[in-house]
Motif scaffolding. Structure first.
Motif, PDB file in Angstrom:
ATOM      1  N   VAL A  99       0.853  -1.194   0.000  1.00 35.57           N
ATOM      2  CA  VAL A  99       0.000   0.000   0.000  1.00 35.57           C
ATOM      3  C   VAL A  99       0.884   1.237   0.000  1.00 35.57           C
ATOM      4  N   PRO A 100       1.555   1.540  -1.104  1.00 35.27           N
ATOM      5  CA  PRO A 100       2.506   2.650  -1.129  1.00 35.27           C
ATOM      6  C   PRO A 100       1.869   3.996  -0.815  1.00 35.27           C
ATOM      7  N   LEU A 101       2.626   4.840  -0.128  1.00 33.88           N
ATOM      8  CA  LEU A 101       2.186   6.198   0.194  1.00 33.88           C
ATOM      9  C   LEU A 101       1.756   6.929  -1.071  1.00 33.88           C
ATOM     10  N   LYS A 102       0.551   7.507  -1.020  1.00 33.64           N
ATOM     11  CA  LYS A 102       0.033   8.252  -2.164  1.00 33.64           C
ATOM     12  C   LYS A 102      -0.367   9.661  -1.732  1.00 33.64           C
ATOM     13  N   LEU A 103       0.630  10.444  -1.390  1.00 36.48           N
ATOM     14  CA  LEU A 103       0.385  11.816  -0.972  1.00 36.48           C
ATOM     15  C   LEU A 103      -0.181  12.621  -2.145  1.00 36.48           C
ATOM     16  N   LYS A 104      -1.268  13.347  -1.911  1.00 33.70           N
ATOM     17  CA  LYS A 104      -1.906  14.113  -2.977  1.00 33.70           C
ATOM     18  C   LYS A 104      -1.655  15.619  -2.859  1.00 33.70           C
ATOM     19  N   VAL A 105      -1.634  16.131  -1.634  1.00 35.32           N
ATOM     20  CA  VAL A 105      -1.481  17.569  -1.413  1.00 35.32           C
ATOM     21  C   VAL A 105      -0.249  17.823  -0.557  1.00 35.32           C
ATOM     22  N   PHE A 106       0.656  18.658  -1.078  1.00 32.27           N
ATOM     23  CA  PHE A 106       1.862  19.038  -0.330  1.00 32.27           C
ATOM     24  C   PHE A 106       1.942  20.556  -0.304  1.00 32.27           C
ATOM     25  N   ILE A 107       1.954  21.127   0.898  1.00 30.92           N
ATOM     26  CA  ILE A 107       2.011  22.582   1.055  1.00 30.92           C
ATOM     27  C   ILE A 107       3.166  22.925   1.987  1.00 30.92           C
ATOM     28  N   ALA A 108       4.116  23.704   1.479  1.00 26.99           N
ATOM     29  CA  ALA A 108       5.273  24.089   2.284  1.00 26.99           C
ATOM     30  C   ALA A 108       5.814  25.432   1.813  1.00 26.99           C
ATOM     31  N   GLY A 109       4.962  26.440   1.812  1.00 29.22           N
ATOM     32  CA  GLY A 109       5.406  27.773   1.421  1.00 29.22           C
ATOM     33  C   GLY A 109       6.121  28.486   2.559  1.00 29.22           C
ATOM     34  N   ARG A 110       6.901  29.517   2.208  1.00 30.96           N
ATOM     35  CA  ARG A 110       7.580  30.382   3.183  1.00 30.96           C
ATOM     36  C   ARG A 110       8.437  29.579   4.159  1.00 30.96           C
ATOM     37  N   ASN A 111       9.306  28.734   3.621  1.00 30.29           N
ATOM     38  CA  ASN A 111      10.139  27.884   4.470  1.00 30.29           C
ATOM     39  C   ASN A 111      11.633  27.979   4.182  1.00 30.29           C
ATOM     40  N   ARG A 112      12.034  28.841   3.254  1.00 34.79           N
ATOM     41  CA  ARG A 112      13.449  28.984   2.888  1.00 34.79           C
ATOM     42  C   ARG A 112      14.092  27.625   2.596  1.00 34.79           C
ATOM     43  N   LEU A 113      13.434  26.843   1.801  1.00 37.55           N
ATOM     44  CA  LEU A 113      13.974  25.533   1.417  1.00 37.55           C
ATOM     45  C   LEU A 113      15.191  25.672   0.513  1.00 37.55           C
ATOM     46  N   GLU A 114      15.199  26.709  -0.309  1.00 36.19           N
ATOM     47  CA  GLU A 114      16.270  26.987  -1.254  1.00 36.19           C
ATOM     48  C   GLU A 114      16.500  25.775  -2.175  1.00 36.19           C
ATOM     49  N   ASN A 115      17.590  25.804  -2.912  1.00 35.23           N
ATOM     50  CA  ASN A 115      17.810  24.762  -3.916  1.00 35.23           C
ATOM     51  C   ASN A 115      17.966  23.370  -3.318  1.00 35.23           C
ATOM     52  N   GLU A 116      18.754  23.284  -2.268  1.00 33.47           N
ATOM     53  CA  GLU A 116      19.055  21.962  -1.721  1.00 33.47           C
ATOM     54  C   GLU A 116      17.832  21.312  -1.091  1.00 33.47           C
ATOM     55  N   GLY A 117      17.052  22.091  -0.347  1.00 26.56           N
ATOM     56  CA  GLY A 117      15.834  21.539   0.235  1.00 26.56           C
ATOM     57  C   GLY A 117      14.823  21.138  -0.822  1.00 26.56           C
ATOM     58  N   ALA A 118      14.668  22.000  -1.833  1.00 18.61           N
ATOM     59  CA  ALA A 118      13.726  21.710  -2.924  1.00 18.61           C
ATOM     60  C   ALA A 118      14.146  20.477  -3.712  1.00 18.61           C
ATOM     61  N   THR A 119      15.440  20.349  -3.936  1.00 20.84           N
ATOM     62  CA  THR A 119      15.946  19.212  -4.712  1.00 20.84           C
ATOM     63  C   THR A 119      15.765  17.904  -3.956  1.00 20.84           C
ATOM     64  N   ALA A 120      16.008  17.941  -2.650  1.00 18.69           N
ATOM     65  CA  ALA A 120      15.793  16.743  -1.841  1.00 18.69           C
ATOM     66  C   ALA A 120      14.325  16.314  -1.888  1.00 18.69           C
ATOM     67  N   LEU A 121      13.419  17.283  -1.746  1.00 12.76           N
ATOM     68  CA  LEU A 121      11.989  16.973  -1.799  1.00 12.76           C
ATOM     69  C   LEU A 121      11.575  16.498  -3.184  1.00 12.76           C
ATOM     70  N   ALA A 122      12.214  17.039  -4.212  1.00  8.25           N
ATOM     71  CA  ALA A 122      11.877  16.635  -5.585  1.00  8.25           C
ATOM     72  C   ALA A 122      12.090  15.135  -5.781  1.00  8.25           C
ATOM     73  N   LYS A 123      13.126  14.603  -5.164  1.00  9.16           N
ATOM     74  CA  LYS A 123      13.385  13.162  -5.283  1.00  9.16           C
ATOM     75  C   LYS A 123      12.248  12.351  -4.656  1.00  9.16           C
ATOM     76  N   ALA A 124      11.753  12.837  -3.505  1.00  8.06           N
ATOM     77  CA  ALA A 124      10.631  12.153  -2.861  1.00  8.06           C
ATOM     78  C   ALA A 124       9.364  12.262  -3.704  1.00  8.06           C
ATOM     79  N   PHE A 125       9.135  13.444  -4.283  1.00  7.78           N
ATOM     80  CA  PHE A 125       7.965  13.645  -5.148  1.00  7.78           C
ATOM     81  C   PHE A 125       7.996  12.698  -6.347  1.00  7.78           C
ATOM     82  N   GLN A 126       9.163  12.578  -6.929  1.00  6.81           N
ATOM     83  CA  GLN A 126       9.302  11.714  -8.104  1.00  6.81           C
ATOM     84  C   GLN A 126       9.023  10.264  -7.743  1.00  6.81           C
TER      85      GLN A 126
END
Length: 507
Positions: free
Chosen positions: A178-205
């Motif tokens: 039963v793989p995780l099927k996240l539908k909505v992800f909200i994380a504005g105003r968090n100063r994720l910058e490139n490295e944080g965004a890139t790490a999350l992108a791998k999880a999204f993919q």
């Protein structure tokens, strides 16, 4: 506990909304410090059979109070939704992780299966993410569908921890079938910058299930945007993409345009205040012409987009039956450009779709264009190593806006064999690349225009494959840049006459 505090809590409990499996203390402004201060609240939770949603947002929770509430939650195995935003106002940052750890542990003990977790507007930073890391990895979150962490001060470190937790959750849940099927992800105003965004992108993919992504105001530039673009291609059900107030520039915009080609369910695109610039806008327009069949809203405001590119965007939305709003405010159209855009929308009977243009920045001067080009060059020269470092493992994205590498090769070294290799769609490919070159970033001012160029264009616009709306755009371009074509005025005038005949055949 002071009698006044007890009276306040009693009044709040009397207003508590109970029904449909939800117990709500939303917005009561309660200051809950000790176990005694939440005694009656805990009683309400314990007595509620079939509790599915608990709303605690808009109150302030201390460590002891959180532990008492957590104890009550340990028996609530049907709990699915935790609305716990804005829950630590006035608390020391060191208090928040302990409170969250207690609540998360209770959910795991109960065997709850969460579908929604909202911890927005709690400034807990990376330490706060660590405190919910175990919860996010646990079976309690295998069923998670909505995760809201807006304005939590995650930073790069928190973004990385969150990405690891989501990846592990997916891995463990997938192993159980039963793989995780996240539908909505909200994380504005968090100063994720490139490295944080890139790490999350791998999880999204990895998940591939996202329908809404909201990541505005995170200090992400083209490297992080490119990583996110690559990830979005693997989420075919994506409906809403909000990256407002990050910094795409040309490279990020072209990467995102390429990603949008793979998506058919997108309804809302918010790239406002992202510096998509003219070339990025035209690349997105090319995608609009070919795909995005149910798009409703497009926000390209405050992106340093010029008049010609804005007109291309306007033409691209005319065949979108579900379109409700086009926002091009705050760009660089100039007074005449704003009027031309309004006229274009009116002529297509789409004037109601166009938002206000009251904050237009006016036409860019030559100094602005030179500064812009220098910024793009700095990106390419100074950040290439960094980008390669932070995007390792993310699929590369083709940065050509509407063009295959074969098209670029052919235009650089035209041969009969190269032309044939472009296939049956070669007229459209070449036409898009020529229009993009002409209409972006004001580069025509820096290119010597010869009569031969205009003669070729004149021949091309007479062909059946050249769309009439492109003829209108090209006519606008020629009219607006007459001085740049002064050295070949005869060919220019001939081209204009041909364009006028093409636009209005009866003339």
């Amino acid at each position: 506990m002071a009698s006044d505090d007890i009276a306040l809590l009693a009044e709040a409990l009397s207003k508590t909304h109970v029904g449909n499996g939800e117990l709500s203390y939303k917005g009561r402004g309660l200051k809950l410090d000790t176990a005694e201060s939440v005694k009656e609240l805990v009683g309400e939770i314990e007595e509620y059979q079939g509790l599915r949603a608990l709303r605690l947002e808009g109150n302030t929770l201390g460590v002891e109070a959180a532990r008492a509430i957590a104890k009550a939650l340990e028996s609530k195995d049907q709990l699915q939704s935790c609305h716990w935003s804005d829950m630590f106002t006035g608390r020391l940052r060191s208090e928040i992780p302990n409170a969250l750890r207690s609540l998360g542990s209770a959910l795991m003990t109960a065997g709850a299966r969460l579908t929604e977790l909202d911890l927005s507007d709690n400034a807990f930073g990376p330490d706060g993410v660590k405190s919910i890391e175990t919860l996010l990895k646990s079976s309690a979150c295998h069923s998670l569908r909505e995760l809201r962490l807006n304005n939590c001060g995650l930073g790069i470190g928190g973004g990385k921890i969150l990405a690891i937790a989501l990846t592990e959750c997916h891995k463990q849940s997938a192993a159980l079938g039963v793989p995780l099927k996240l539908k909505v992800f909200i994380a504005g105003r968090n100063r994720l910058e490139n490295e944080g965004a890139t790490a999350l992108a791998k999880a999204f993919q990895l998940m591939g299930s996202l329908e809404e992504v909201h990541m505005p105001q995170n200090g992400i530039n083209h490297a992080g945007v490119t990583a996110l673009a690559s990830a979005m291609q693997h989420n075919p059900h994506l409906r809403v993409l909000n990256l407002n107030d990050n910094t795409f520039t040309k490279r990020g915009a072209l990467a995102m345009a390429q990603a949008l080609r793979h998506l058919r369910s997108v309804q809302v695109i918010n790239f406002g205040d992202c510096l998509v610039r003219s070339e990025g806008a035209i690349a997105i327009s090319a995608v609009l012409r070919e795909g995005l069949p149910i798009l409703k809203e497009l926000n390209l405001s405050f992106g340093e987009i010029t008049e010609a590119a804005a007109l291309v965007v306007a033409q691209a939305v005319q065949d979108k039956p579900h379109m409700e709003k086009l926002d091009l405010n705050g760009n660089c159209l100039g007074e005449e450009g704003c009027e031309a855009l309004k006229e274009t929308m009116e002529n297509m009977d789409l004037a109601d779709l166009l938002g206000s243009l009251s904050d237009d920045e006016g036409e860019p001067d030559e100094d602005d264009e030179e500064e812009e080009e220098e910024e793009e060059t700095d990106e390419e020269d100074g950040e290439e190593i960094k980008e390669n470092g932070v995007t390792e493992g993310v699929s590369p994205v083709n940065h050509q806006p509407a063009c295959h590498p074969e098209v670029v090769s052919f235009l650089s070294f035209p041969t009969a064999e190269g032309l044939l290799q472009l296939g049956k769609n070669r007229p459209g490919f070449i036409q898009q690349q020529v229009m993009c070159t002409l209409l972006t970033e004001g580069k025509v001012k820096k290119v010597q225009v010869l009569p031969g160029h205009l003669l070729v264009l004149e021949h091309t616009v007479q062909q059946d494959y050249f769309p009439q709306d492109h003829a209108s755009l090209l006519d606008t371009f020629v009219a607006r840049h007459g001085k740049a074509l002064k050295s070949c005025s005869s060919a220019r005038d001939s081209l204009k006459s041909t364009l006028e005949r093409r636009i209005s055949p009866e003339c």
